[in-house]
Design a protein around this motif. Structure first.
Motif, PDB file in Angstrom:
ATOM      1  N   LEU A  34     -12.085   4.423 -10.373  1.00 36.79           N
ATOM      2  CA  LEU A  34     -11.184   5.497  -9.955  1.00 36.79           C
ATOM      3  C   LEU A  34     -10.581   6.239 -11.145  1.00 36.79           C
ATOM      4  O   LEU A  34     -10.058   5.622 -12.079  1.00 36.79           O
ATOM      5  N   ASN A  35     -10.639   7.556 -11.089  1.00 34.23           N
ATOM      6  CA  ASN A  35      -9.930   8.407 -12.039  1.00 34.23           C
ATOM      7  C   ASN A  35      -8.642   8.949 -11.436  1.00 34.23           C
ATOM      8  O   ASN A  35      -7.676   9.226 -12.147  1.00 34.23           O
ATOM      9  N   TYR A  36      -8.656   9.114 -10.104  1.00 34.85           N
ATOM     10  CA  TYR A  36      -7.507   9.636  -9.374  1.00 34.85           C
ATOM     11  C   TYR A  36      -7.352   8.809  -8.096  1.00 34.85           C
ATOM     12  O   TYR A  36      -8.329   8.320  -7.530  1.00 34.85           O
ATOM     13  N   PHE A  37      -6.130   8.688  -7.614  1.00 38.70           N
ATOM     14  CA  PHE A  37      -5.882   8.008  -6.350  1.00 38.70           C
ATOM     15  C   PHE A  37      -5.927   9.027  -5.206  1.00 38.70           C
ATOM     16  O   PHE A  37      -5.171  10.004  -5.232  1.00 38.70           O
ATOM     17  N   PRO A  38      -6.781   8.817  -4.198  1.00 37.71           N
ATOM     18  CA  PRO A  38      -6.851   9.744  -3.060  1.00 37.71           C
ATOM     19  C   PRO A  38      -5.788   9.429  -2.005  1.00 37.71           C
ATOM     20  O   PRO A  38      -6.063   9.374  -0.804  1.00 37.71           O
ATOM     21  N   CYS A  39      -4.558   9.211  -2.442  1.00 32.16           N
ATOM     22  CA  CYS A  39      -3.516   8.729  -1.542  1.00 32.16           C
ATOM     23  C   CYS A  39      -2.170   9.095  -2.144  1.00 32.16           C
ATOM     24  O   CYS A  39      -2.035   9.217  -3.369  1.00 32.16           O
ATOM     25  N   LYS A  40      -1.155   9.256  -1.288  1.00 30.44           N
ATOM     26  CA  LYS A  40       0.182   9.561  -1.768  1.00 30.44           C
ATOM     27  C   LYS A  40       1.206   8.539  -1.260  1.00 30.44           C
ATOM     28  O   LYS A  40       2.368   8.881  -1.024  1.00 30.44           O
ATOM     29  N   CYS A  41       0.789   7.299  -1.097  1.00 29.18           N
ATOM     30  CA  CYS A  41       1.730   6.240  -0.761  1.00 29.18           C
ATOM     31  C   CYS A  41       2.640   6.008  -1.974  1.00 29.18           C
ATOM     32  O   CYS A  41       2.360   6.528  -3.071  1.00 29.18           O
ATOM     33  N   PRO A  42       3.733   5.255  -1.866  1.00 28.78           N
ATOM     34  CA  PRO A  42       4.627   5.040  -3.011  1.00 28.78           C
ATOM     35  C   PRO A  42       3.923   4.474  -4.240  1.00 28.78           C
ATOM     36  O   PRO A  42       4.274   4.829  -5.367  1.00 28.78           O
ATOM     37  N   VAL A  43       2.923   3.619  -4.041  1.00 27.99           N
ATOM     38  CA  VAL A  43       2.188   3.053  -5.177  1.00 27.99           C
ATOM     39  C   VAL A  43       1.404   4.150  -5.887  1.00 27.99           C
ATOM     40  O   VAL A  43       1.490   4.323  -7.110  1.00 27.99           O
ATOM     41  N   CYS A  44       0.630   4.904  -5.123  1.00 29.64           N
ATOM     42  CA  CYS A  44      -0.255   5.911  -5.707  1.00 29.64           C
ATOM     43  C   CYS A  44       0.510   7.127  -6.227  1.00 29.64           C
ATOM     44  O   CYS A  44       0.039   7.832  -7.120  1.00 29.64           O
ATOM     45  N   SER A  45       1.691   7.375  -5.652  1.00 25.94           N
ATOM     46  CA  SER A  45       2.503   8.509  -6.116  1.00 25.94           C
ATOM     47  C   SER A  45       3.148   8.224  -7.458  1.00 25.94           C
ATOM     48  O   SER A  45       3.446   9.146  -8.222  1.00 25.94           O
ATOM     49  N   ASN A  46       3.384   6.960  -7.755  1.00 24.11           N
ATOM     50  CA  ASN A  46       4.129   6.599  -8.953  1.00 24.11           C
ATOM     51  C   ASN A  46       3.280   5.994 -10.074  1.00 24.11           C
ATOM     52  O   ASN A  46       3.803   5.624 -11.126  1.00 24.11           O
ATOM     53  N   HIS A  47       1.976   5.868  -9.814  1.00 27.78           N
ATOM     54  CA  HIS A  47       1.087   5.307 -10.827  1.00 27.78           C
ATOM     55  C   HIS A  47      -0.245   6.051 -10.784  1.00 27.78           C
ATOM     56  O   HIS A  47      -0.591   6.652  -9.768  1.00 27.78           O
ATOM     57  N   ASP A  48      -0.973   5.967 -11.878  1.00 28.57           N
ATOM     58  CA  ASP A  48      -2.354   6.447 -11.854  1.00 28.57           C
ATOM     59  C   ASP A  48      -3.275   5.250 -12.107  1.00 28.57           C
ATOM     60  O   ASP A  48      -2.810   4.175 -12.509  1.00 28.57           O
ATOM     61  N   PRO A  49      -4.580   5.398 -11.858  1.00 28.52           N
ATOM     62  CA  PRO A  49      -5.490   4.258 -12.002  1.00 28.52           C
ATOM     63  C   PRO A  49      -5.453   3.605 -13.377  1.00 28.52           C
ATOM     64  O   PRO A  49      -5.511   2.375 -13.495  1.00 28.52           O
ATOM     65  N   GLU A  50      -5.333   4.421 -14.422  1.00 25.99           N
ATOM     66  CA  GLU A  50      -5.335   3.855 -15.772  1.00 25.99           C
ATOM     67  C   GLU A  50      -4.113   2.965 -15.996  1.00 25.99           C
ATOM     68  O   GLU A  50      -4.202   1.913 -16.631  1.00 25.99           O
ATOM     69  N   GLU A  51      -2.954   3.385 -15.464  1.00 25.70           N
ATOM     70  CA  GLU A  51      -1.747   2.552 -15.570  1.00 25.70           C
ATOM     71  C   GLU A  51      -1.967   1.187 -14.935  1.00 25.70           C
ATOM     72  O   GLU A  51      -1.606   0.157 -15.512  1.00 25.70           O
ATOM     73  N   LEU A  52      -2.563   1.166 -13.740  1.00 24.07           N
ATOM     74  CA  LEU A  52      -2.804  -0.107 -13.057  1.00 24.07           C
ATOM     75  C   LEU A  52      -3.778  -0.979 -13.840  1.00 24.07           C
ATOM     76  O   LEU A  52      -3.600  -2.201 -13.934  1.00 24.07           O
ATOM     77  N   ARG A  53      -4.788  -0.354 -14.408  1.00 22.82           N
ATOM     78  CA  ARG A  53      -5.775  -1.139 -15.162  1.00 22.82           C
ATOM     79  C   ARG A  53      -5.142  -1.815 -16.386  1.00 22.82           C
ATOM     80  O   ARG A  53      -5.577  -2.886 -16.803  1.00 22.82           O
ATOM     81  N   ARG A  54      -4.092  -1.192 -16.942  1.00 26.57           N
ATOM     82  CA  ARG A  54      -3.454  -1.757 -18.132  1.00 26.57           C
ATOM     83  C   ARG A  54      -2.435  -2.856 -17.800  1.00 26.57           C
ATOM     84  O   ARG A  54      -1.984  -3.566 -18.691  1.00 26.57           O
TER      85      ARG A  54
END
Length: 481
Positions: free
Chosen positions: A268-288
């Motif tokens: 994933l490069n972008y999250f196809p969602c706007k839930c609180p998790v996806c609104s406040n983080h991007d995929p790279e942040e989660l991977r780190r």
């Protein structure tokens, strides 16, 4: 007490209310699985995602914290006031082949710890089991369910009566009929997780439809179904409740759920969602992130997207647009499309359940041909009074007795303002699928054959010609310029 009430219907889906000792559950909904020994997301936290009830395993509780459970109750252990359903250990039975407890013991234990919905120790026969094995397992399951019914006489707990039978349609239907005789409050369809894991959605749909054929009204629970891409189809086939640990299991493997399938976080490069998790983080942040923190956030997203899909489905039922939603969702995977198309083998069941009047008919593709509204229209026009000479046209600018429309076929002029054909949104005839033109042409010829004494003059555009070459003798075919 009235424990079950249907509020709204569309296709075979419903919005229902189920009353339990710890409150009301509105379906369709998901019961997230809570493992009392491995805290991940607490039961009470599930409310923020949309959960109205949870499910846990009474066999695990019995083995690891029996005395505490008898003292505090299952709600005390899970620290929640929501309704709690307890499974009996059948999953462990399927995985390990045996459990060290009797059916009567686990049923009584569930009653003593205050489970809202009790499940007997059924035998989950896996898909493709030989007939003799499936039949033998089913006989034991039914005996245990009858025993549970006796043990719970006078109790306020609800009884779930699982329906087994492997992938043998006649056994599934028989099991559902026998379960109905026993008289439960909820009827779970068991041992279908292997079908979902293998994307065998055709077999899954057939199992659900056989069970619904014998249980036309009662609440149906689809055990182990937790992927949001399946919910719309399963609800339209007649399922009301779901449960799964998928939100957590997928998160542990960095798998991100969507209504169109599963994504790996690494892709994933972008999250196809706007839930609180996806609104406040991007995929790279989660991977780190550290693994534990990342798992928790992906699990939260998986819950948000799952309950969001449930809300979408409920709104579709309210709007009578569940068919349209399902026809979009099943294109997430070819096997889902094959599963949904099993409905054409269960016309009568679908027709009985689906409301006769709706606001509109939105064509989404050839699967729209399978809707009861089309079948009802074709039946209804046979009773329309026709003049001696009938003028049929595809051009609405020409006065005609009957207009020929894709999907529906002949539409009498007086029905152009009524549902379904008069309230249908269908693409232009030169871009609609050939199957829609073919079905409409066949419906016209069926009408002509049912009125051999009438003379039909048919005026159509060129796209219809190949489908109307063999008109009955009482028809005359003309091409519009």
């Amino acid at each position: 007490m009235q424990r079950f009430e249907i509020l709204d219907k569309d296709a075979m889906g419903r919005i229902c209310r189920i009353e339990t000792p710890h409150g009301r559950i509105e379906t369709p909904t998901i019961l997230p699985v809570i493992n009392p020994n491995i805290p991940f997301i607490r039961a009470e936290e599930m409310k923020k995602f949309g959960a109205q009830a949870v499910i846990t395993n009474s066999y695990i509780i019995y083995r690891s914290m029996r005395e505490e459970a008898l003292e505090k109750g299952v709600h005390g252990i899970l620290e929640t006031d929501m309704p709690v359903m307890t499974d009996s250990g059948s999953y462990q039975l399927m995985v390990y082949g045996d459990v060290e407890i009797k059916n009567s013991e686990i049923v009584e234990f569930q009653r003593h710890i205050g489970s809202d919905i009790i499940v007997p120790l059924d035998i989950p026969t896996p898909p493709d089991a030989d007939y003799a094995t499936a039949e033998s397992d089913l006989r034991i399951t039914l005996e245990r369910e009858r025993e549970a019914k006796e043990l719970l006489k006078g109790a306020e707990n609800l009884l779930a009566v699982p329906v087994q039978g492997s992938t043998h349609p006649d056994l599934r239907r028989f099991a559902a009929g026998e379960a109905r005789k026993i008289g439960g409050d909820i009827y779970p369809i068991g041992a279908v997780v292997p079908l979902m894991d293998a994307y065998r959605f055709r077999d899954l749909a057939r199992v659900i439809l056989e069970v619904r054929s014998a249980l036309p009204v009662e609440p149906i629970h689809l055990f182990g179904c937790g992927h949001p891409m399946l919910f719309a189809m399963a609800v339209a086939l007649g399922c009301d409740l779901f449960d799964s640990a998928a939100y957590a299991l997928y998160a542990k493997d960095d798998r991100y759920l969507t209504v169109y399938g599963t994504k790996k976080l690494s892709e994933l490069n972008y999250f196809p969602c706007k839930c609180p998790v996806c609104s406040n983080h991007d995929p790279e942040e989660l991977r780190r992130m550290e693994k534990n923190e990342r798992e928790r956030l992906i699990a939260e997203h998986n819950l948000y997207v799952s309950f969001q899909e449930i809300e979408t489905i409920k709104q579709a039922i309210k709007e009578n647009s569940l068919f349209e939603l399902v026809e979009k969702r099943v294109r997430a995977h070819p096997n889902m499309l094959a599963g949904w198309r099993q409905v054409k083998h269960y016309w009568e069941l679908l027709e009985k359940a689906d409301p006769k009047m709706k606001r509109k008919f939105l064509y989404t593709g050839i699967d729209s041909l399978y809707r009861p509204a089309v079948r009802r229209h074709v039946k209804a026009i046979k009773n329309v009074e026709l003049p001696e000479e009938v003028l049929v046209s595809t051009d609405f600018g020409i006065y005609a007795n009957i207009y020929l429309r894709p999907v529906f076929g002949p539409v009498p002029a007086e029905m152009l303002e009524t549902y379904p054909a008069g309230h249908a949104e269908i693409p232009e005839e030169d871009v609609v699928e050939e199957e829609a033109l073919k079905a409409a042409s066949e419906a016209l010829m069926e009408l002509m054959n049912s009125h051999p004494e009438k003379r039909f003059k048919v005026y159509v555009s060129k796209v219809w010609m190949k489908h109307l070459q063999n008109l009955p003798p009482n028809g005359e075919l003309n091409v519009l310029s």
